[in-house]
Motif scaffolding. Structure first.
Motif: not given
Length: 238
Positions: A19-23, A151-156, A171-172
């Motif tokens: 996911f390469r999360p952006r925090i 949480m942004i993008g996890t639904f997709e 993004t979190i």
């Protein structure tokens, strides 16, 4: 021990790779002391992404069905959730809400972080739904701050029904802590609990940018299922 193994060796590195999360706003999560992290809930992956990126251990209230599955798979799932710091909560019956509050308050009394999804269930369509007042009851009873999280993008990345998430950057985003000391001693008043919950949900909405629906997610899901059943009724077996 297994929690640290999951976070730093097994699951954490895998989630960061996928996911390469952006925090954003991680400094808003307190370094010590009890606090509630209240977030939107879009994907099964949410349960593990936030614990993987937080410096502190966080305990989530999870539905009891994750701990009661049959067979080897069910036992492995239950062991995994317990090791990941999840607490089973029975969501059926009149006492379900009070049981969840008791479990959550126990975590907060130990000075730990408690994670909760005020919507009560995952969003089935990516929208943000009305929050249940349990989060407000715990915040007021324990007199702790609430950190809103989006949480942004996890639904997709993993919509309902998709077992294996897609590789996608998410993004979190954490917001400034909300404190409700002005309502001390008023945790038994329904209007206050509703007002506090709505304030928390609005903060999550501001962070996530989702469309908001002023209904409970479970209610909308049930209505959708009923409509589907009326449109495609089951034919009797001959």
């Amino acid at each position: 021990m297994f929690y640290r193994l999951l976070k730093y060796v097994i699951l954490g590195p895998l989630l960061r790779l996928m996911f390469r999360p952006r925090i954003e706003g991680l400094e808003h999560v307190p370094d010590e002391g009890a606090a509630i992290v209240a977030g939107n809930h879009l994907s099964f992956s949410d349960h593990f992404l936030m614990p993987a990126i937080l410096k502190r251990r966080i305990t989530f209230l999870a539905k009891a069905e994750y701990f009661t599955g049959p067979g080897v798979k069910g036992r492995l799932t239950a062991a995994f959730f317990r090791s990941a710091g999840q607490i089973p909560v029975d969501r059926s019956g009149k006492e379900a809400g009070q049981a969840a509050i008791r479990e959550g308050l126990g975590v907060l009394r130990r000075g730990e972080l408690l994670g909760i999804y005020p919507e009560g269930t995952r969003s089935h369509d990516g929208r943000l739904y009305k929050g249940k007042v349990g989060v407000a009851a715990m915040a007021l009873k324990a007199q702790v701050p609430v950190v809103p999280c989006a949480m942004i993008g996890t639904f997709e990345a993993q919509p309902p029904g998709q077992k294996i998430p897609s590789m996608r950057r998410i993004t979190i985003r954490f917001g400034e802590p909300l404190e409700f000391s002005r309502y001390a001693g008023m945790d038994g008043e329904k209007a206050i609990l509703r007002a506090v919950t709505d304030e928390i949900m609005y903060a999550i909405l501001e962070l996530s940018g989702q469309e908001y629906v002023d209904k409970y997610a479970a209610q909308v899901k049930a209505e959708a299922e009923e409509a589907k059943a009326r449109k495609f009724p089951r034919m009797p077996l001959s």
